[in-house]
Design an enzyme around this catalytic site. Structure first.
Site, short mmCIF file in Angstrom:
data_model
loop_
_atom_site.label_atom_id
_atom_site.label_comp_id
_atom_site.label_asym_id
_atom_site.label_seq_id
_atom_site.Cartn_x
_atom_site.Cartn_y
_atom_site.Cartn_z
N SER A 273 0.83 -1.20 0.00
CA SER A 273 0.00 0.00 0.00
C SER A 273 0.86 1.25 0.00
O SER A 273 1.96 1.27 0.58
CB SER A 273 -0.86 -0.04 1.27
OG SER A 273 -1.48 1.20 1.49
N TYR B 132 -2.34 -1.34 11.03
CA TYR B 132 -2.55 -1.87 9.67
C TYR B 132 -1.37 -1.49 8.76
O TYR B 132 -0.79 -2.35 8.10
CB TYR B 132 -3.86 -1.32 9.07
CG TYR B 132 -3.92 -1.55 7.58
CD1 TYR B 132 -4.16 -2.81 7.06
CD2 TYR B 132 -3.68 -0.49 6.67
CE1 TYR B 132 -4.16 -3.03 5.68
CE2 TYR B 132 -3.68 -0.70 5.30
CZ TYR B 132 -3.92 -1.98 4.81
OH TYR B 132 -3.91 -2.19 3.46
N LYS C 221 1.82 -3.80 6.71
CA LYS C 221 2.29 -3.77 5.31
C LYS C 221 3.81 -3.58 5.28
O LYS C 221 4.51 -4.22 4.49
CB LYS C 221 1.58 -2.65 4.53
CG LYS C 221 0.11 -2.90 4.30
CD LYS C 221 -0.14 -4.16 3.46
CE LYS C 221 -1.58 -4.54 3.39
NZ LYS C 221 -1.82 -5.90 2.89
P1 NAD Z 1 -11.04 -7.24 1.09
O1 NAD Z 1 -11.28 -7.22 2.55
O2 NAD Z 1 -12.20 -6.99 0.18
O3 NAD Z 1 -10.35 -8.61 0.65
C1 NAD Z 1 -9.48 -9.31 1.49
C2 NAD Z 1 -9.98 -10.76 1.55
O4 NAD Z 1 -9.08 -11.51 2.37
C3 NAD Z 1 -11.38 -10.89 2.14
O5 NAD Z 1 -12.19 -11.64 1.26
C4 NAD Z 1 -11.14 -11.63 3.46
O6 NAD Z 1 -12.23 -12.46 3.78
C5 NAD Z 1 -9.86 -12.38 3.18
N1 NAD Z 1 -9.04 -12.70 4.36
C6 NAD Z 1 -8.62 -11.85 5.33
N2 NAD Z 1 -7.87 -12.52 6.24
C7 NAD Z 1 -7.81 -13.81 5.83
C8 NAD Z 1 -7.19 -14.99 6.34
N3 NAD Z 1 -6.51 -14.98 7.49
N4 NAD Z 1 -7.33 -16.15 5.64
C9 NAD Z 1 -8.02 -16.19 4.49
N5 NAD Z 1 -8.64 -15.10 3.96
C10 NAD Z 1 -8.54 -13.93 4.62
O7 NAD Z 1 -9.86 -6.18 0.80
P2 NAD Z 1 -9.33 -5.58 -0.58
O8 NAD Z 1 -9.71 -4.15 -0.62
O9 NAD Z 1 -9.67 -6.47 -1.69
O10 NAD Z 1 -7.77 -5.62 -0.28
C11 NAD Z 1 -6.96 -6.68 -0.74
C12 NAD Z 1 -5.53 -6.44 -0.28
O11 NAD Z 1 -5.09 -5.18 -0.78
C13 NAD Z 1 -5.35 -6.37 1.22
O12 NAD Z 1 -4.12 -6.98 1.55
C14 NAD Z 1 -5.30 -4.89 1.51
O13 NAD Z 1 -4.58 -4.61 2.68
C15 NAD Z 1 -4.58 -4.39 0.29
N6 NAD Z 1 -4.83 -2.99 -0.03
C16 NAD Z 1 -6.11 -2.56 -0.15
C17 NAD Z 1 -6.36 -1.22 -0.43
C18 NAD Z 1 -7.77 -0.70 -0.53
O14 NAD Z 1 -7.97 0.50 -0.39
N7 NAD Z 1 -8.77 -1.53 -0.80
C19 NAD Z 1 -5.29 -0.33 -0.61
C20 NAD Z 1 -3.98 -0.82 -0.48
C21 NAD Z 1 -3.78 -2.16 -0.19
C1 WQD Z 2 -9.64 9.40 0.98
C2 WQD Z 2 -9.87 10.86 1.31
C3 WQD Z 2 -10.31 11.32 3.64
C4 WQD Z 2 -14.10 9.25 3.93
C5 WQD Z 2 -6.98 4.49 3.17
C6 WQD Z 2 -5.99 3.75 4.03
C7 WQD Z 2 -4.77 3.40 3.26
C8 WQD Z 2 -5.12 2.69 1.97
C9 WQD Z 2 -6.18 3.39 1.19
C10 WQD Z 2 -4.99 0.31 2.30
C11 WQD Z 2 -9.18 11.30 2.60
C12 WQD Z 2 -11.49 11.66 2.79
C13 WQD Z 2 -12.93 9.78 3.45
C14 WQD Z 2 -15.17 10.15 4.28
C15 WQD Z 2 -13.78 12.00 3.63
N1 WQD Z 2 -5.67 1.38 2.22
N2 WQD Z 2 -12.77 11.13 3.31
N3 WQD Z 2 -14.95 11.50 4.11
O1 WQD Z 2 -7.26 7.79 3.68
O2 WQD Z 2 -6.20 7.63 1.41
O3 WQD Z 2 -6.38 5.64 2.74
O4 WQD Z 2 -7.28 3.68 2.04
O5 WQD Z 2 -3.83 0.13 2.30
O6 WQD Z 2 -3.97 2.63 4.07
O7 WQD Z 2 -5.65 4.57 5.12
O8 WQD Z 2 -8.47 6.63 1.76
O9 WQD Z 2 -10.80 6.54 1.03
O10 WQD Z 2 -10.29 6.58 3.51
O11 WQD Z 2 -9.92 8.62 2.14
O12 WQD Z 2 -13.63 13.24 3.50
O13 WQD Z 2 -16.21 9.75 4.73
O14 WQD Z 2 -11.28 11.05 1.53
O15 WQD Z 2 -10.13 12.28 4.64
O16 WQD Z 2 -8.73 12.60 2.41
P1 WQD Z 2 -7.05 7.01 2.46
P2 WQD Z 2 -9.94 7.01 2.13
#
Ligand code: NAD
Ligand code: WQD
Length: 344
Positions: free
Chosen positions: A127, A152, A156
């Protein structure tokens, strides 16, 4: 290509889109998920898009013997794309041990089994949170990793270290992909993000407010040092992101990687403010959002967007979708959810 790709977390948001992308490229795959943050119905929805329900093993990756049994059962695994993790930043502050346990133990178990069973290639979901507030924008992969703002985020950073050290001492190869802000849904409207409870992220908050599930969107602060005072993010389409995973696993399978461990940013290279995102949503959907400006949210980064040159050059991959398109598909998905698409 003979052999299977394992997609952990494949019932989740980004994983389900990647399963579709892999299927469309002709890969044979198997999904592992314990469904802690997803539903098995997503596999039926994937089947509606691809014509084939992916093979599925309900398994908690923290269960070491369960992971070993999985690798014993499937003895033709070529590579692993590891999405499975808990991802709610606020929840991780409240329950840090739950996050350290789930996200780190699952990774260690996976790496151990990969070593033992001779599976070499891993793509890991990292991330942009590892950069914190970068000193320079756009942020490239050489920027220093800053002290994590949350457990969290720390999982990562630690995961990247665990992977890098494992690669150094074994035959495993890995690519960490640092996503910026994934949004949007599949163009079919059949799969998308399924937040449990009140969402944390901006776009699900916008679409749930627009559909009337939530009364009001709060804009967290308009006094940042940005053109309109609201925070800036690099929103990337989930389908573009899915495509990058196919490219990343292929890079290793085809021996095209420059080093056993590589890290790439996945973003568009363009930043949009919260207000720009709201206005674009209103424009493309014709829905007026009920929102108010409130105080800042603790731990928010002011502005961040990706330097995408390295990923563009080395992966030969580029994000294609524009913000309006991403918001349209997110809205289509939200409307389908409201119409009960998952209940049918
Ligand atoms: P998500 O929660 O939709 O998907 C994650 C999946 O992993 C879920 O289906 C959950 O049931 C499964 N899971 C969690 N722990 C588990 C375990 N111990 N064993 C088996 N399954 C398990 O999340 P997502 O948004 O699809 O994110 C996927 C990956 O990307 C994650 O590692 C997340 O940290 C990373 N990521 C997400 C974002 C975002 O904003 N969505 C941003 C950066 C990184
Ligand atoms: C985006 C912008 C908020 C909700 C998070 C995780 C990060 C990564 C991505 C996994 C920000 C603003 C949000 C609301 C708002 N995930 N906001 N009202 O903060 O970039 O990051 O998701 O790795 O680790 O921290 O994403 O979508 O939460 O927010 O004004 O109800 O929207 O303040 O500026 P963010 P976000």
């Amino acid at each position: 290509m003979a052999g299977k790709i394992v997609v952990t977390g494949g019932a989740g948001y980004i994983g389900s889109h990647t399963v579709v992308a892999l299927h469309q490229k002709g890969y044979d795959l198997v999904v592992i998920d314990n469904l802690v943050n997803s539903s098995e119905v997503m596999l039926d929805m994937i089947a509606k898009i691809t014509g084939q329900r992916p093979a599925f093993e309900k398994l908690d990756l923290c269960d070491e013997s369960g992971v070993r049994s999985f690798f014993t059962k499937y003895d033709d695994i070529k590579g692993v794309i590891h999405f499975a993790a808990l991802k709610a930043v606020g929840e991780s502050v409240e329950y840090p041990l739950r996050y350290y346990h789930n996200n780190l133990v699952s990774l260690v178990n996976l790496l151990r089994s990969m070593e033992e069973f001779g599976v070499r290639d891993l793509v890991f979901s990292s991330s942009c949170t590892v950069y914190g507030q970068p000193d320079q924008l756009p942020v490239n992969e050489q920027a220093p990793v800053k002290k994590a703002e949350s457990p969290y985020g720390n999982t990562k950073q630690i995961s990247e270290e665990i992977i890098e050290e494992t690669v150094r001492s074994s035959s495993i190869r890995a690519i960490s992909l640092r996503y910026f802000n994934p949004i949007g849904a599949h163009e079919s409207g059949l799969i998308g993000e399924l937040p449990l409870g009140v969402p944390n992220n901006l776009v699900p908050f916008i679409t749930q407010t627009a559909i009337g599930k939530l009364p009001k969107l709060r804009v967290f602060g308009d006094d940042y040092n940005t053109p309109d005072g609201t925070c800036i993010r690099d929103y990337i389409d989930v389908n573009d992101l899915a495509g990058a995973h196919v490219v990343a696993i292929e890079r290793m399978l085809r021996e095209k990687n420059d080093a056993p461990y590589e890290v790439f940013n996945l973003g568009t290279g363009k930043g949009y403010s919260v207000m720009e995102t709201i206005k674009t949503f209103e424009k493309v959907t014709g829905v007026n959002l009920n929102y108010e400006i409130t105080g800042r949210r603790a731990g928010d980064i002011e502005q961040v967007w990706a330097d995408t040159k390295y990923a563009n050059l080395k992966l030969g991959w580029k994000a294609e979708k524009e913000l309006d398109e991403m918001l349209k598909t997110a809205w289509r998905w939200e409307k389908n959810l409201a119409a009960g698409i998952l209940d049918k």
